[in-house]
Design a protein around this motif. Structure first.
Motif, PDB file in Angstrom:
ATOM      1  N   LYS A  50       0.846  -1.191   0.000  1.00 55.26           N
ATOM      2  CA  LYS A  50       0.000   0.000   0.000  1.00 55.26           C
ATOM      3  C   LYS A  50       0.880   1.239   0.000  1.00 55.26           C
ATOM      4  O   LYS A  50       1.892   1.302   0.700  1.00 55.26           O
ATOM      5  N   VAL A  52       1.026   5.754  -0.157  1.00 56.24           N
ATOM      6  CA  VAL A  52       0.347   7.000   0.203  1.00 56.24           C
ATOM      7  C   VAL A  52       0.763   8.055  -0.815  1.00 56.24           C
ATOM      8  O   VAL A  52       1.953   8.265  -1.054  1.00 56.24           O
ATOM      9  N   GLU A  59      -4.189  13.533   1.123  1.00 59.07           N
ATOM     10  CA  GLU A  59      -3.474  12.269   1.277  1.00 59.07           C
ATOM     11  C   GLU A  59      -4.388  11.132   0.839  1.00 59.07           C
ATOM     12  O   GLU A  59      -5.453  10.921   1.408  1.00 59.07           O
ATOM     13  N   ILE A  61      -4.794   7.002  -0.104  1.00 61.60           N
ATOM     14  CA  ILE A  61      -4.247   5.655   0.046  1.00 61.60           C
ATOM     15  C   ILE A  61      -4.338   4.928  -1.293  1.00 61.60           C
ATOM     16  O   ILE A  61      -5.346   5.011  -1.992  1.00 61.60           O
ATOM     17  N   ARG A  80       5.786   4.594   0.470  1.00 58.69           N
ATOM     18  CA  ARG A  80       5.177   3.415   1.084  1.00 58.69           C
ATOM     19  C   ARG A  80       4.403   3.830   2.329  1.00 58.69           C
ATOM     20  O   ARG A  80       4.855   4.662   3.108  1.00 58.69           O
ATOM     21  N   SER A  81       3.223   3.233   2.502  1.00 62.73           N
ATOM     22  CA  SER A  81       2.449   3.498   3.705  1.00 62.73           C
ATOM     23  C   SER A  81       3.178   2.928   4.915  1.00 62.73           C
ATOM     24  O   SER A  81       3.803   1.867   4.839  1.00 62.73           O
ATOM     25  N   LYS A  82       3.099   3.617   6.025  1.00 69.14           N
ATOM     26  CA  LYS A  82       3.827   3.197   7.224  1.00 69.14           C
ATOM     27  C   LYS A  82       3.316   1.878   7.793  1.00 69.14           C
ATOM     28  O   LYS A  82       4.025   1.212   8.550  1.00 69.14           O
ATOM     29  N   TRP A  87       6.022  -1.857  -0.712  1.00 69.90           N
ATOM     30  CA  TRP A  87       5.066  -1.351  -1.703  1.00 69.90           C
ATOM     31  C   TRP A  87       5.606  -1.667  -3.091  1.00 69.90           C
ATOM     32  O   TRP A  87       6.608  -1.105  -3.515  1.00 69.90           O
ATOM     33  N   ALA A 172      -8.910   2.566   2.869  1.00 66.89           N
ATOM     34  CA  ALA A 172      -7.914   2.367   3.923  1.00 66.89           C
ATOM     35  C   ALA A 172      -8.481   1.491   5.039  1.00 66.89           C
ATOM     36  O   ALA A 172      -7.786   0.630   5.586  1.00 66.89           O
TER      37      ALA A 172
END
Length: 277
Positions: A50, A52, A59, A61, A80-82, A87, A172
């Motif tokens: 995932k 961002v 923002e 997703i 990359r999403s935290k 990703w 999300a």
């Protein structure tokens, strides 16, 4: 899986009607910050994990089966999403002297976020182009121009524009469940109650999120995943699994129920589908 390919277009060739600049797969997408945007039309979509994306102070997703088309020179940032380990992305940059006219005809005239159904041809379009393995010289060929045209036509046909950040917020929330569904396709015990319990929300709220995001019920979405996996198993040349075995592997207690559901969704029986392909 597949590999990264890049073509670099000389300035004197930038007035071709349609051209591919770069196309490829990134197994570990790095952080990108472009305060001045990118010079060409730029598409990026999620394969796994995932991301961002930040665009116009919003923002968004970007889970699997989601992508974004940036118009040239539009500032953006993505990473990359935290809450995901990695990703994986595919990307496609392109341009040409006819591109604005083509996009105008398709009513694609702004930077936008898209999602699409898993089993549509668009899901694997970039992967399929990469796997063809043309030489770099092919970037100037009729086929390379056709790739840009086909990509945009497919995006227009199969892509659903995310109109606001509310939809991204829903995605999300649903993303952990969507991944869990993929991992539990063979579990015949999963129903709406188990799905709601996994996300710790009411069945009514879960149904509402799915309807707003996919225009499908959670059960229909899960059923589509099962049918998609069944198709792959039926087309596996190295496997000699029977229809009964495949039915069990995709979560159907009864082979007859599997056959009836498959025929309703695909239009032919599982056995006929295997023969035709």
């Amino acid at each position: 899986m597949f590999y990264r390919r890049e073509f670099h277009i000389p300035m004197q060739d930038s007035q071709m009607p349609l051209f591919t600049e770069t196309i490829g797969y990134n197994p570990a997408q790095e952080k990108i910050s472009r305060p001045d945007g990118y010079s060409a039309y730029h598409w990026i979509q999620t394969v796994r994990g995932k991301g961002v994306v930040i665009y116009q102070n919003k923002e968004i997703i970007l889970p699997p089966n989601h992508g974004v088309l940036f118009l040239p020179d539009v500032p953006h940032f993505y990473e990359r999403s935290k809450d995901t380990e990695n990703w994986e992305t595919t990307y496609f940059t392109f341009g040409g002297s006819m591109i604005k006219e083509l996009l105008g005809n398709l009513e694609i005239n702004r930077t936008a976020f898209y999602n699409w159904e898993t089993n549509t041809p668009f899901s694997s379009f970039i992967e399929d182009v990469i796997k063809r393995g043309e030489s770099p010289a092919d970037v100037f060929s009729v086929k390379a121009s056709a790739d840009v045209y086909e990509f945009l036509i497919s995006l227009y046909k199969y892509g659903k524009v995310q109109k606001n950040t509310t939809e991204a917020s829903h995605l999300a929330k649903l993303y952990p469940l969507l991944e869990w569904m993929k991992q539990n396709v063979s579990n015949e015990e999963i129903g709406i109650e188990e799905m709601a319990a996994y996300l710790k929300m009411s069945k009514r709220h879960l149904n509402s999120l799915f309807q707003q995001t996919f225009n499908l019920t959670p059960y229909t979405y899960f059923l589509n995943l099962r049918i998609q996996k069944a198709k792959k198993l039926l087309l596996n040349d190295s496997s000699s699994e029977t229809i009964k075995q495949i039915a069990a592997e995709v979560g159907f207690r009864s082979p007859s129920h599997f056959i009836a559901t498959f025929r309703k969704k695909v239009g032919v029986s599982p056995e006929k589908y295997r023969q035709l392909h």
